[in-house]
Design an enzyme around this catalytic site. Structure first.
Site, PDB file in Angstrom:
ATOM      1  N   ASP A  28       1.233   5.026   1.566  1.00 14.76           N
ATOM      2  CA  ASP A  28       0.774   5.963   2.582  1.00 14.76           C
ATOM      3  C   ASP A  28       1.384   7.337   2.325  1.00 14.76           C
ATOM      4  O   ASP A  28       2.521   7.446   1.853  1.00 14.76           O
ATOM      5  CB  ASP A  28       1.182   5.480   3.986  1.00 14.76           C
ATOM      6  CG  ASP A  28       0.547   4.137   4.322  1.00 14.76           C
ATOM      7  OD1 ASP A  28      -0.520   3.836   3.762  1.00 14.76           O
ATOM      8  OD2 ASP A  28       1.134   3.386   5.131  1.00 14.76           O
TER       9      ASP A  28
ATOM     10  N   ASP B 196       9.302   3.311  13.339  1.00 11.07           N
ATOM     11  CA  ASP B 196       9.938   2.192  14.047  1.00 11.07           C
ATOM     12  C   ASP B 196      11.375   1.896  13.613  1.00 11.07           C
ATOM     13  O   ASP B 196      12.274   1.825  14.435  1.00 11.07           O
ATOM     14  CB  ASP B 196       9.058   0.924  14.000  1.00 11.07           C
ATOM     15  CG  ASP B 196       8.531   0.587  12.614  1.00 11.07           C
ATOM     16  OD1 ASP B 196       8.916   1.263  11.641  1.00 11.07           O
ATOM     17  OD2 ASP B 196       7.735  -0.369  12.498  1.00 11.07           O
TER      18      ASP B 196
ATOM     19  N   ASP C  96       0.840  -1.194   0.000  1.00  9.58           N
ATOM     20  CA  ASP C  96       0.000   0.000   0.000  1.00  9.58           C
ATOM     21  C   ASP C  96       0.881   1.251   0.000  1.00  9.58           C
ATOM     22  O   ASP C  96       2.078   1.177   0.247  1.00  9.58           O
ATOM     23  CB  ASP C  96      -0.986   0.007   1.177  1.00  9.58           C
ATOM     24  CG  ASP C  96      -0.371  -0.508   2.462  1.00  9.58           C
ATOM     25  OD1 ASP C  96      -1.048  -1.204   3.230  1.00  9.58           O
ATOM     26  OD2 ASP C  96       0.832  -0.221   2.706  1.00  9.58           O
TER      27      ASP C  96
HETATM   28  P1  ATP Z   1       3.720  -3.456   5.062  1.00 11.33           P
HETATM   29  O1  ATP Z   1       4.357  -3.654   3.732  1.00 11.33           O
HETATM   30  O2  ATP Z   1       3.594  -4.709   5.861  1.00 11.33           O
HETATM   31  O3  ATP Z   1       2.435  -2.656   5.030  1.00 11.33           O
HETATM   32  P2  ATP Z   1       4.752  -1.078   6.304  1.00 11.33           P
HETATM   33  O4  ATP Z   1       6.160  -0.650   6.600  1.00 11.33           O
HETATM   34  O5  ATP Z   1       3.985  -0.246   5.318  1.00 11.33           O
HETATM   35  O6  ATP Z   1       4.800  -2.593   5.874  1.00 11.33           O
HETATM   36  P3  ATP Z   1       2.622  -0.567   8.132  1.00 11.33           P
HETATM   37  O7  ATP Z   1       2.193  -1.390   9.286  1.00 11.33           O
HETATM   38  O8  ATP Z   1       1.706  -0.441   6.966  1.00 11.33           O
HETATM   39  O9  ATP Z   1       4.027  -1.134   7.690  1.00 11.33           O
HETATM   40  O10 ATP Z   1       2.983   0.878   8.696  1.00 11.33           O
HETATM   41  C1  ATP Z   1       3.319   1.988   7.857  1.00 11.33           C
HETATM   42  C2  ATP Z   1       4.461   2.792   8.462  1.00 11.33           C
HETATM   43  O11 ATP Z   1       4.062   3.325   9.734  1.00 11.33           O
HETATM   44  C3  ATP Z   1       5.716   1.969   8.755  1.00 11.33           C
HETATM   45  O12 ATP Z   1       6.541   1.880   7.614  1.00 11.33           O
HETATM   46  C4  ATP Z   1       6.370   2.780   9.883  1.00 11.33           C
HETATM   47  O13 ATP Z   1       7.062   3.892   9.373  1.00 11.33           O
HETATM   48  C5  ATP Z   1       5.151   3.302  10.654  1.00 11.33           C
HETATM   49  N1  ATP Z   1       4.769   2.384  11.759  1.00 11.33           N
HETATM   50  C6  ATP Z   1       3.870   1.357  11.715  1.00 11.33           C
HETATM   51  N2  ATP Z   1       3.766   0.750  12.902  1.00 11.33           N
HETATM   52  C7  ATP Z   1       4.603   1.398  13.729  1.00 11.33           C
HETATM   53  C8  ATP Z   1       4.940   1.265  15.105  1.00 11.33           C
HETATM   54  N3  ATP Z   1       4.402   0.298  15.843  1.00 11.33           N
HETATM   55  N4  ATP Z   1       5.838   2.138  15.624  1.00 11.33           N
HETATM   56  C9  ATP Z   1       6.383   3.126  14.879  1.00 11.33           C
HETATM   57  N5  ATP Z   1       6.117   3.294  13.575  1.00 11.33           N
HETATM   58  C10 ATP Z   1       5.240   2.465  13.009  1.00 11.33           C
HETATM   59 MG    MG Z   2       1.883  -0.600   4.858  1.00  8.57          MG
END
Ligand code: ATP
Ligand code: MG
Length: 409
Positions: free
Chosen positions: A65, A141, A63
């Protein structure tokens, strides 16, 4: 807020368009629309998080963001198709049909999206939780998740050293890992997820903080933990992910009986990893077809090593007892529990030929999962699968018969 953010920071490293590989043609056109529209309304608008990470790695993001200087109400003003969610920290969802582009105002607190939704009932946060691009980068994170793609000049903005870590292929916590994992213990499971999914090493200090702090995971909210457990399966890296969960102690906190069974069946050489790696092959296949493996099947395969401990005789109700430990430990939904129990008990039927009343099992709604479960177990054990082909043939024949009946109507 943790002290780290109060320090004056230097400027970010900016990678201009020729210095990185992100091309707009790989960005979702609707995400581009959101970025351009916010930017031409005078706001800062970045692609953020996992989307930027995956594009830089040449992977297809799940996705896209957006991070912006626009406040939630201002985002709503720019888009008619925008809905604000969450009461405590409002997130804007810009909708395009079924697709949602999550658009968040830059923040400065260290709360994660999951926590925000969890605490939504507590009412709105103070306005000072909004921040700058800098504070928004530092509250994320891991360094590889803290990169921004700026739509204004197509540069990548790096406050946290994420580009270097992408090159080195490491997952490194932003800030002090001990503090960050205490703030939100689910981050430890996220480190395991990204490390296995991307085939990155967890950086030394981050890994030792997980090994020190793993039991904090028991303070996290059960639904979030359960969700993260099942997020370790897609992309076909569950064997590696659960091996890391086991080695760091996280599995011992969440599913102590499973962790013990792994230790008793050889630890690193336990058959548990073989079951999971055969499942991983199926996960990848399903993903290529645009589908997904069910959580019931995932849970059953994960726990199979507990059914098969050397010296153990198959006992009545053993599957129920084993799955009960998943209900207790990570609060899996009841529906997942029932499917997993049925699958774990299915070898009683599927290890014999599909004859007489036994053959009626092909009408069960979990039959295909049962077929997959039995194949995974037999393949992992190097056993003969021919009897399963008879069941599959019978199922196919039933499909053909159903088609004929449909045609005649
Ligand atoms: P995926 O491909 O699994 O969606 P993602 O990195 O996009 O991986 P998400 O859970 O969609 O992960 O979260 C989007 C962003 O928000 C992450 O890349 C990170 O920067 C931030 N984020 C998400 N969860 C946390 C957390 N628990 N603590 C700090 N930052 C977070
Ligand atoms: Mg994501």
């Amino acid at each position: 807020m943790f002290g780290l953010l109060k320090k004056k920071r230097s400027k970010p490293v900016v990678y201009t368009r020729p210095e990185h590989c992100i091309s707009r043609k790989n960005i979702d056109p609707d995400a581009l629309k959101v970025l351009y529209r916010l930017s031409s309304a005078g706001y800062t608008a970045y692609l953020v998080g996992g989307g930027v990470r995956d594009l830089l790695l040449g992977r297809k993001p799940k996705d896209f963001d957006v991070g912006t200087s626009a406040r939630p109400n201002e985002v709503k003003h720019v888009f008619r198709n925008c809905f604000l969610i969450g009461r405590r920290f409002r997130l804007a969802h810009v909708r395009f049909g079924d697709k949602i582009i999550e658009t968040a105002t830059f923040r400065q607190n260290s709360q994660s999206v999951g926590e925000i939704i969890e605490h939504a009932a507590e009412g709105p946060l103070e306005d000072n939780t909004f921040g700058t691009p800098e504070t928004d980068a530092y509250r994320r994170d891991f360094t590889v998740n803290g990169l921004f793609y700026d739509i204004k000049d197509f540069s990548v903005i790096d406050w946290v050293g994420g580009m270097k870590d992408l090159e080195k292929r490491v997952i490194r916590a932003i800030g002090d890992p001990d503090i960050r994992f205490q703030e939100d213990p689910v981050r430890m499971m996220r480190a395991v997820k990204f490390s296995s999914r991307l085939d990155f090493k967890i950086e030394r200090k981050t890994l030792s903080a997980i090994k020190r702090r793993h039991s904090c995971i028991l303070n996290a909210s059960p639904p979030r933990v359960c969700e993260e457990v099942f997020r370790l399966f897609p992309y076909g890296c569950s064997a590696e992910a659960f091996r890391l969960m086991w080695e760091t102690g996280l599995l011992g906190d969440l599913l102590p009986d499973l962790s013990k069974a792994i230790a008793e069946t050889g630890g690193r050489s336990s058959p548990a990893w073989k079951y999971l790696s055969v499942l991983d092959t199926l996960e990848r296949l399903r993903q290529d077809e645009g589908g997904e493996v069910s959580n019931g099947l995932r849970a059953a395969v994960l726990m199979t090593v507990m059914l098969k401990r050397p010296g153990d005789r198959p006992r009545d109700g053993a599957s129920r007892k084993i799955m009960q430990t998943m209900l207790d430990g990570i609060k899996i939904p009841k529906s997942v529990y029932f499917t997993a129990v049925l699958l774990m008990e299915s070898p009683v039927r599927l290890s014999r030929r599909p004859e007489r009343s036994r053959a009626r099992f092909i009408h069960n709604r979990d039959f295909l999962d049962a077929l997959d479960y039995n194949r995974i177990v037999l393949r992992a054990e190097g056993a003969d699968e021919s009897i399963l082909n008879e069941w599959a043939d019978l199922y196919e024949l039933k499909g053909k018969k159903d088609e004929l009946v449909q045609d005649r109507r």
